[in-house]
Design a protein around this motif. Sequence first.
Motif, PDB file in Angstrom:
ATOM      1  N   PRO A  48      34.329  66.320  -0.284  1.00 22.78           N
ATOM      2  CA  PRO A  48      33.643  66.227  -1.580  1.00 22.78           C
ATOM      3  C   PRO A  48      33.569  64.809  -2.142  1.00 22.78           C
ATOM      4  CG  PRO A  48      35.844  67.111  -1.861  1.00 22.78           C
ATOM      5  CD  PRO A  48      35.613  67.016  -0.383  1.00 22.78           C
ATOM      6  N   VAL A  49      34.252  63.854  -1.512  1.00 21.89           N
ATOM      7  CA  VAL A  49      34.221  62.472  -1.991  1.00 21.89           C
ATOM      8  C   VAL A  49      33.127  61.685  -1.282  1.00 21.89           C
ATOM      9  CG1 VAL A  49      35.522  60.338  -2.298  1.00 21.89           C
ATOM     10  CG2 VAL A  49      36.678  62.547  -2.543  1.00 21.89           C
ATOM     11  N   LEU A  63      40.102  59.701   5.260  1.00 25.17           N
ATOM     12  CA  LEU A  63      39.794  58.392   4.676  1.00 25.17           C
ATOM     13  C   LEU A  63      39.775  58.436   3.143  1.00 25.17           C
ATOM     14  CD1 LEU A  63      36.929  57.077   6.997  1.00 25.17           C
ATOM     15  CD2 LEU A  63      39.227  56.090   6.730  1.00 25.17           C
ATOM     16  N   CYS A  64      39.483  59.606   2.583  1.00 26.38           N
ATOM     17  CA  CYS A  64      39.340  59.722   1.124  1.00 26.38           C
ATOM     18  C   CYS A  64      40.577  60.300   0.436  1.00 26.38           C
ATOM     19  CB  CYS A  64      38.126  60.602   0.798  1.00 26.38           C
ATOM     20  SG  CYS A  64      36.550  59.933   1.380  1.00 26.38           S
ATOM     21  N   PHE A  69      41.170  61.779  -6.370  1.00 27.87           N
ATOM     22  CA  PHE A  69      40.223  62.870  -6.558  1.00 27.87           C
ATOM     23  C   PHE A  69      40.981  64.113  -7.031  1.00 27.87           C
ATOM     24  CE2 PHE A  69      37.214  66.177  -4.958  1.00 27.87           C
ATOM     25  CZ  PHE A  69      36.087  65.737  -5.630  1.00 27.87           C
ATOM     26  N   PRO A  70      40.575  64.728  -8.153  1.00 32.53           N
ATOM     27  CA  PRO A  70      41.395  65.784  -8.756  1.00 32.53           C
ATOM     28  C   PRO A  70      41.271  67.178  -8.140  1.00 32.53           C
ATOM     29  CG  PRO A  70      39.478  65.367 -10.111  1.00 32.53           C
ATOM     30  CD  PRO A  70      39.440  64.357  -9.005  1.00 32.53           C
ATOM     31  N   CYS A 213      26.479  73.035  -8.038  1.00 28.29           N
ATOM     32  CA  CYS A 213      27.204  71.773  -7.859  1.00 28.29           C
ATOM     33  C   CYS A 213      26.251  70.783  -7.208  1.00 28.29           C
ATOM     34  CB  CYS A 213      28.438  71.978  -6.975  1.00 28.29           C
ATOM     35  SG  CYS A 213      29.347  70.455  -6.625  1.00 28.29           S
ATOM     36  N   THR A 214      25.913  69.718  -7.939  1.00 33.16           N
ATOM     37  CA  THR A 214      25.004  68.697  -7.398  1.00 33.16           C
ATOM     38  C   THR A 214      25.806  67.464  -6.986  1.00 33.16           C
ATOM     39  OG1 THR A 214      23.267  69.516  -8.874  1.00 33.16           O
ATOM     40  CG2 THR A 214      22.891  67.398  -7.824  1.00 33.16           C
ATOM     41  N   THR A 215      26.303  66.726  -7.965  1.00 32.17           N
ATOM     42  CA  THR A 215      27.168  65.576  -7.651  1.00 32.17           C
ATOM     43  C   THR A 215      28.642  65.947  -7.764  1.00 32.17           C
ATOM     44  OG1 THR A 215      27.207  64.811  -9.957  1.00 32.17           O
ATOM     45  CG2 THR A 215      25.421  63.997  -8.544  1.00 32.17           C
ATOM     46  N   GLY A 216      28.939  67.107  -8.332  1.00 32.62           N
ATOM     47  CA  GLY A 216      30.323  67.526  -8.519  1.00 32.62           C
ATOM     48  C   GLY A 216      30.965  66.975  -9.778  1.00 32.62           C
TER      49      GLY A 216
END
Length: 230
Positions: A48-49, A63-64, A69-70, A213-216
Motif C-alpha cells: 500500500p506504500v 523496502l517500505c 505507515f499506520p 480506496c483511491t490513494t488510501g
Amino acid sequence: PAEKSPKIKKWLNDLIFPFFCLNCRQEGAPICADCRKKVSPLSLQVCPVCEKTLTEKGRCCWLCRSGDFPLDSLIVSADYQNPLVAEAIHLYKYNFVVSLRFFLGKLLLAGLAKNDFSLPDFLLPVPLHPQRLRWRGFNQAQLLAEYLGKNLAPGLEIPMAENWLIRSKKTASQMKIKSADKRKANLAGAFALNLPAALEGKNKKLLLVDDVCTTGSTLVECAKELRKIH
C-alpha cells in the motif's frame, strides 16, 4: 422544479432498482446472478506504500516496512476499473441505491476470504461528517461494515465500533480532488478518537471499512488516530 431531497431520491431508487439488473436490465435484482459472476475478487494485493510490489494480504513490502505507515495491511476486494463495480458504487453512494450494499458487501467478504484474512476484534466504518450524514441519510461504509459483521464468521457477529472514530472536520469531497498530495492535505486532522475510557491503551485488532480506496489517504488518516489506542 426543485431538486429532489436525498431521502426522496433514495426511496425512488429503492423502488426502481431492486427489480432490474443495472448491467443487463434483467428483472429480479439490482445485479443479477449472471452479472455478479463477471466480478471476481482480487487475489493479488500490492504494497500500500509503493503500490508496485505484490505482497501477501496487502502488507507493506520489505523496502517500505521501515517507514511509519499506520496500516498493517490494505486489502482491495475489487477493481474500480471494472465498469460494473464503478457503476454499483456510484449508484450506492451518490444515487442512494442502498440495496446495492448486499452486492458490494459480498464483494468485500469475498476479497477478505480470498486473502485469508483473520477475524478482527472490531469493525470500524470510516465516519462521515455529521453534516454529510444528515444530508445523505446513511453512512455507506457503515452499512458495508454491518454486512461484514454479520457474515465474516457464520454464527458469530463481529461487533462494530461506529463511534470510536469521528469526522471532526468537514472536508471537500475526495472524488473531486485529483492530486494525491492535495487529497492528503484535504484530510489532515479530519478525524479524531472518541473511545470509551475502558478501551484506551488496549491492544485490539481493528478492521477499517470504506467503499472506495483511491490513494488510501482516508484510511491512512483514520489509522493514524487509531494507532493512538495502543
